[in-house]
Design an enzyme around this catalytic site. Structure first.
Site, PDB file in Angstrom:
ATOM      1  N   PRO A  49       0.815  -1.216   0.000  1.00 29.77           N
ATOM      2  CA  PRO A  49       0.000   0.000   0.000  1.00 29.77           C
ATOM      3  C   PRO A  49       0.854   1.274   0.000  1.00 29.77           C
ATOM      4  CG  PRO A  49       0.084  -0.938   2.197  1.00 29.77           C
ATOM      5  CD  PRO A  49       0.822  -1.894   1.297  1.00 29.77           C
ATOM      6  N   ASP A  88      -1.892   2.919   2.571  1.00 32.43           N
ATOM      7  CA  ASP A  88      -1.235   2.989   3.871  1.00 32.43           C
ATOM      8  C   ASP A  88      -1.521   4.374   4.427  1.00 32.43           C
ATOM      9  OD1 ASP A  88       0.304   2.187   5.980  1.00 32.43           O
ATOM     10  OD2 ASP A  88       2.221   2.498   4.985  1.00 32.43           O
ATOM     11  N   TRP A 523       4.290   0.243  10.189  1.00 28.58           N
ATOM     12  CA  TRP A 523       4.817  -0.908   9.445  1.00 28.58           C
ATOM     13  C   TRP A 523       4.121  -2.197   9.868  1.00 28.58           C
ATOM     14  CZ3 TRP A 523       7.338  -0.495   5.145  1.00 28.58           C
ATOM     15  CH2 TRP A 523       8.086   0.661   4.890  1.00 28.58           C
ATOM     16  N   GLN A 558      12.463  -1.861   0.444  1.00 26.33           N
ATOM     17  CA  GLN A 558      11.451  -2.556   1.247  1.00 26.33           C
ATOM     18  C   GLN A 558      11.959  -3.873   1.831  1.00 26.33           C
ATOM     19  OE1 GLN A 558       8.786  -1.173   2.200  1.00 26.33           O
ATOM     20  NE2 GLN A 558       8.940   0.590   0.850  1.00 26.33           N
ATOM     21  N   TRP A 562       8.666  -3.375   4.126  1.00 26.77           N
ATOM     22  CA  TRP A 562       7.454  -4.181   3.997  1.00 26.77           C
ATOM     23  C   TRP A 562       7.748  -5.668   3.820  1.00 26.77           C
ATOM     24  CZ3 TRP A 562       4.120  -5.781  -0.464  1.00 26.77           C
ATOM     25  CH2 TRP A 562       2.798  -6.054  -0.058  1.00 26.77           C
ATOM     26  N   LYS A 595      19.814   9.817  -6.792  1.00 23.09           N
ATOM     27  CA  LYS A 595      18.460   9.413  -6.438  1.00 23.09           C
ATOM     28  C   LYS A 595      17.478  10.583  -6.539  1.00 23.09           C
ATOM     29  CE  LYS A 595      15.649   7.598  -2.845  1.00 23.09           C
ATOM     30  NZ  LYS A 595      15.310   7.589  -1.455  1.00 23.09           N
ATOM     31  N   LYS A 598      12.437  14.520  -3.171  1.00 24.00           N
ATOM     32  CA  LYS A 598      11.774  15.810  -3.061  1.00 24.00           C
ATOM     33  C   LYS A 598      12.779  16.891  -2.669  1.00 24.00           C
ATOM     34  CE  LYS A 598       7.501  15.157  -1.047  1.00 24.00           C
ATOM     35  NZ  LYS A 598       6.533  15.367   0.041  1.00 24.00           N
TER      36      LYS A 598
END
Length: 988
Positions: A49, A88, A523, A558, A562, A595, A598
């Site tokens: 999510p 999420d 998480w 992840q 996750w 990378k 923002k």
RNA sequence: GGGCCCGUAGCUUAGUCUGGUUGGAGCGCUCGGCUGAUAACCGAGAGGCCCGGAGUUCAAAUCUCCGCGGGCCCA
């Protein structure tokens, strides 16, 4: 009437895609593609999510198109693939976003503002960019059910999370302890690791060498080193490395005559002359007791002030003796817990010393360093002080130096499940494979207990109630249980602050039980997705059908996110792996290889890509860029190139087909010709297609998506467009109907339709558009996405033919090279090409000589044995080119009048064709030709008039140009072989 | 500081697991050619200390070790 709709030469992919989005919506194509497989074997997918409180990033788009590719592929292969979207929604990132909007940043301010109002804002903020997410998801063609998503703040979802945590609690795996966390004393907030990483600064701190006096021996000191003097107030132990060498040294420093212990390798740290008295290993020091530096802070829960051994002690700097303060360091805390030592916390949550330390009470810890150093000096325990430059984290919001600080926290005892985690990991296939025992396996090897609680507001409330009298804990596992045990009303919303009001009755002492104030780490929420999205165990069917997952995929970060939380939760509750295949993707970097983030402002706006290049081009770029596990240097130029090279070539192959099929009113339904009866070129492309399909399926099954996609690209660009269609064009131009033309049409038609199916999971828009036009019969509501995935027909794979064609292309290449060397253009026909090669190769070439003649523009192809090679090598008009070790090509470059005339006429035809194109004539329009030129030109044109008429669709060829200029007549002057030729055409 | 991954032409990359002719492509560049599907295509050319160093080997882009640069995760 034409069977196919005609198309424009320019594809306009973006517009096509937008049309199809509406079409699919209207036709419910996605829903039907899933429903029609519902009797198939399930292929279970769990959507990781995303959080919709920020804009979707190219990296998110990558994971979505990879998910989509695999799920579409499996669906077409007959599997029943349901796809529930998920969101999420809890956690600190959401809270911080809201705090920023409200202009506040401490927990106190949030409480003053009101938790109810605050959480309401959080809930609203979670879907702030939902529209953008839904749009991007749809626009890129990711078919996932967003009308019925799972949402982690949903009451049913939360109830399942509660249930699972109660299972953990029942197994005795849930316990309360301390967790050392990075903490901003000003904001009174713990920071997540990625926040900590946002602001590291190089700072100069005092570093002190401190003497700890041993109890057992008079005037013997352990010399320890620290860069955070204030943490000495929480000292509990000193750590040495068990196997390193330590020395007892006597200092020769006059009044400061004393004996110290430190690591031999760190003797440089001493400023004075010394004499080594004794050597021993670190473990010999174990359990020695020392006098505490300051008597102030109280110690609870165990022994203190003794020497311990620990592997983490290094000899790179300091003295080899490390000061250990469990309240202020994670490693410190862990080692003390292991050794069952006590705990001391003389600092409050705002970073100020408490009344336990009277001389420093109320003082901010960092400001107390100076005073502490002075106090140590007064007591004669400071050996020396120095400056120390190191990088240290600061709060990215307010700039305060962060403190590492032990907070009370609830844990899941994952360490005790380590073997189960490892065993379950063995049942999982990782892509790429090295992660299994590498990054992920190593992580599981050293797994730590899971600090589960967060002293925050917006999250699933921790479902533990504590008795206010006897301290007994109780974990609530369902709403029903909550209602049964509550002494007051149970709210409809399980979130704070409502849930905080619910009081339970203690079963032991009958007193009130109050919920702990914490919420659960988000998480844990997302790690519960495999069962919580189905409201298990309160509803059971869906979960049983969908556990474990066959497939999940997310980016590499992840692994400890996750991928881990899924395995951790599932292992704790079911002791089963929650997924069987996991594909880890690389990250998207910007054009410079940095990378995208923002804060660096280098995030590419994907909506611009959708509007400029389109979703298919973006998808194809991602699929072909390289192995999915590698990082991708994102480049819009690269996407544009994919559009031009691959999508355009595919489009043009299709465009060529429908253009001529429309002219000839070709109808594939009424034709059926066995492949075996078709010519070599047809059988070749069909064989290539079947070989390709075999390879593509094998590659996708291994998740080698880039291999599959690149093979398809090569097939479309090289085999289909640049060889098969280019070579077969003339067969389509023949005006009258004939068997060979039907073979060509059927072959191209079959390959295009099959290609649509093969490519449908990759570029779902273009393939759908093409399919809908090519397949005109049958179900009104058809779609390429409702088709079965193609499977290769091995009987149509002719490897000998494929080999022959390969050899042929090498011969063509060599022939062209020879022409180029001899300065003879290809339009000039030549008498003969001689191929010297063994009989095996001669056999291969024989069936394809017609193609070779055409490609090299020669009248004869002669195949000879190696024995005749010298004969041709000696002849002057034969130019030689070597093809491979035992194959040589000789081109007869001798010209006679007939050949020269033919070359001239081909040049003229070429010019006329160009002129037809200049004035945009229909392909079928008839013309009349007029010309002016010298005798040689006139003679050539007269001798080959039939050929010119056939090629250019001319009904008349006349010498002499019209005297008057007219708009209907197009005149152009050319230079052909240094001769001036004037040509004119008009429609007949 | 630790673990894992990546580093090949100006750019995107194949080849690395399983060492073996002269390291292949595509884009871009130069020259020549072809073209009534193609914003294409074909041929030739320029452009590579295969990140650096050491080692193993008859032989290293490929295997090992040590560095450097980038990425991720963790300290």
């Amino acid at each position: 009437m034409a069977y196919f709709k005609s198309e424009t030469q320019r594809a306009n992919f973006v517009k096509r895609e937008e049309e199809l989005l509406e079409h699919w919506d209207k036709e419910r194509t996605f829903e039907r593609s899933v429903e029609r497989r519902k009797d198939g074997e399930p292929f279970v997918f769990v959507e990781g999510p995303p959080t919709a409180n920020g804009l979707p990033h190219p990296g998110h788009v990558l994971t979505r198109v990879v998910k989509d590719l695999v799920l579409r592929y499996k669906t077409m292969r007959g599997f029943y693939v349901t796809r529930k979207a998920g969101w999420d929604t809890h956690g600190l990132p959401v809270e911080i976003e809201v705090e920023k909007n409200l202009g506040i940043n401490t927990k106190g301010e949030i409480e003053a503002y009101g938790i109810e109002k605050f959480n309401k804002k959080c809930k609203d903020s979670v879907f702030r960019y939902e529209k953008e997410w839904v749009n991007a998801t749809k626009r890129v063609g990711f078919w996932v059910d967003m009308d019925d998503p799972y949402i982690t703040f949903d009451i049913n979802y939360m109830e399942s999370v509660w249930w699972s945590l109660k299972e953990v609690w029942k197994k005795g795996l849930l316990y309360k302890g301390h967790k050392v966390v990075p903490f901003c004393p000003r904001c009174e907030t713990t920071l997540s690791s990625h926040e900590v990483a946002q602001d590291y600064r190089d700072v100069e701190d005092p570093s002190v060498y401190v003497k700890f006096k041993l109890k057992q021996e008079k005037d013997l000191y352990l010399l320890a080193w620290t860069t955070t003097p204030w943490t000495l107030m929480g000292n509990i132990a000193l750590a040495v490395h068990p196997s390193n060498t330590y020395v007892k040294v006597k200092l020769n420093a006059g009044a400061k005559d004393e004996t110290l212990i430190l690591a031999e390798a760190r003797l440089d740290a001493l400023d004075d002359d010394y004499e080594i008295l004794e050597r021993f290993e670190g473990k010999d020091l174990e359990n020695l007791e020392y006098e505490r530096l300051f008597e102030y802070a109280k110690v609870e829960g165990g022994e203190a002030h003794k020497v311990i051994t620990a592997e983490f002690v290094t000899l790179d700097e300091g003295t080899g003796i490390v000061h250990v303060a469990p309240a202020f360091g994670e490693v410190d805390y862990e080692v003390c817990r292991e050794k069952k030592l006590g705990f001391s916390q003389p600092v409050n949550s705002a970073g100020h010393f408490t009344q336990e330390v009277p001389p420093l009470e109320g003082m901010f810890v960092k400001d107390a360093d100076r005073l502490i150093i002075e106090l140590m000096e007064q007591r004669g325990v400071l050996y020396k002080e120095a400056k120390y430059l190191h990088s240290y984290p600061f709060c990215w919001r307010c700039g305060s130096p962060l403190l590492y600080y032990a907070r009370e926290s609830w844990f899941i005892a994952m360490k005790s499940l380590r073997d189960n985690l490892l065993a379950n990991n063995e049942k999982i296939s990782w892509y790429p494979a090295h992660l299994k025992h590498g990054r992920f396996g190593n992580f599981l090897d050293g797994v730590e207990d899971w600090a589960l609680s967060r002293e925050r507001f917006w999250g699933t409330p921790l479902n533990i109630w504590l008795c206010t009298e006897c301290g007994k804990d109780f974990c609530v596992g369902s709403i029903e249980e909550l209602k049964a045990r509550a002494t007051n009303t149970v709210p409809n919303d399980l979130h704070r602050p409502y849930i905080d009001e619910v009081v339970l009755r203690c079963e032991d002492c009958g007193s009130d039980m109050r919920r702990v104030k914490d919420v659960i780490d988000c998480w844990y929420d997302s790690g519960s997705a495999p069962f919580a999205q189905w409201h298990y165990p309160f509803e059971t069917d869906k979960f049983k059908q969908n556990f474990p997952a066959d497939f999940i995929t997310e980016a590499i970060d992840q692994t400890r996110g996750w991928f881990y939380s899924l395995l951790a939760v599932s292992t704790a509750i079911f002791d089963e792996p929650p997924y069987l295949n996991v594909l880890s993707l690389g990250h998207i970097l910007d054009e410079k290889g940095v990378k995208m983030s923002k804060s660096k402002r280098n995030v590419v706006d994907i909506t611009a890509i959708f509007n400029n290049e389109g979703a298919d081009a973006l998808r194809w770029y991602f699929y072909t860029a390289g192995p999915l596990s590698d990082d991708i240097r994102f480049s819009e130029q690269g996407i544009l190139e994919k559009q031009k090279k691959f999508l355009n070539t595919f489009w043009n192959s299709y465009f060529f087909f429908v253009t001529y099929a429309a002219i000839d009113e070709f109808n594939p339904e009424v034709k059926a010709i066995p492949v075996a009866n078709r010519n070599a070129m047809d059988r070749w492309i069909i064989s290539r297609w079947n070989t390709l399909t075999t390879e593509v399926i094998a590659a996708i099954e291994r998740f080698d998506v880039h291999v599959a996609a690149r093979k398809i690209e090569e097939f479309v660009v090289n085999d289909l467009s640049n060889w098969y269609i280019r070579r077969s064009r003339r067969r389509f131009w023949v005006p009258e109907e004939n068997f060979d033309k039907d073979c060509a049409y059927l072959t191209l038609y079959e390959v295009l339709v099959s290609l649509c199916k093969l490519l449908a999971p990759f570029v779902p828009f273009l393939t759908e558009h093409v399919y809908l036009n090519l397949v005109r019969s049958g179900d009104e509501h058809k779609s390429v996405h409702l088709c079965d995935y193609p499977s290769p027909d091995e009987s149509l794979i002719d490897t000998a033919l494929e080999d022959s064609m390969l050899l042929l292309s090498e011969l063509v290449e060599a022939g062209r090279r020879t022409r180029s060397d001899a300065c003879i253009k290809i339009r000039q026909p030549l008498r003969e090409v001689v191929i010297v090669c063994n009989t095996e190769k001669q056999d291969k070439v024989t069936s394809l000589t017609a193609i070779l003649k055409d490609e090299l523009n020669v009248r004869e192809v002669t195949l000879v044995e190696a024995s005749s090679k010298s004969e041709f090598a000696a002849a002057e008009e034969y130019k030689q080119a070597d093809v491979d070790e035992d194959t040589t090509l000789f081109l007869n470059t001798g010209l006679d009048k007939e050949l020269i005339e033919e070359g001239m006429v081909r040049d003229i035809v070429r010019r006329i064709q160009g002129m037809r194109k200049d004035i945009d004539l229909e392909y079928t329009a008839k013309i009349s030709i007029m010309y002016e030129g010298d005798e040689a030109v006139k003679e050539a044109i007269t001798n080959l008039a039939d050929y010119i008429r056939e090629e250019t669709l001319a009904v008349a060829i006349n010498e002499g140009l019209p005297s008057v200029e007219s708009e209907q007549i197009y005149v152009k002057t050319w230079k052909i072989d240094k001769k001036e030729v004037r040509l004119a055409i008009k429609t007949a």
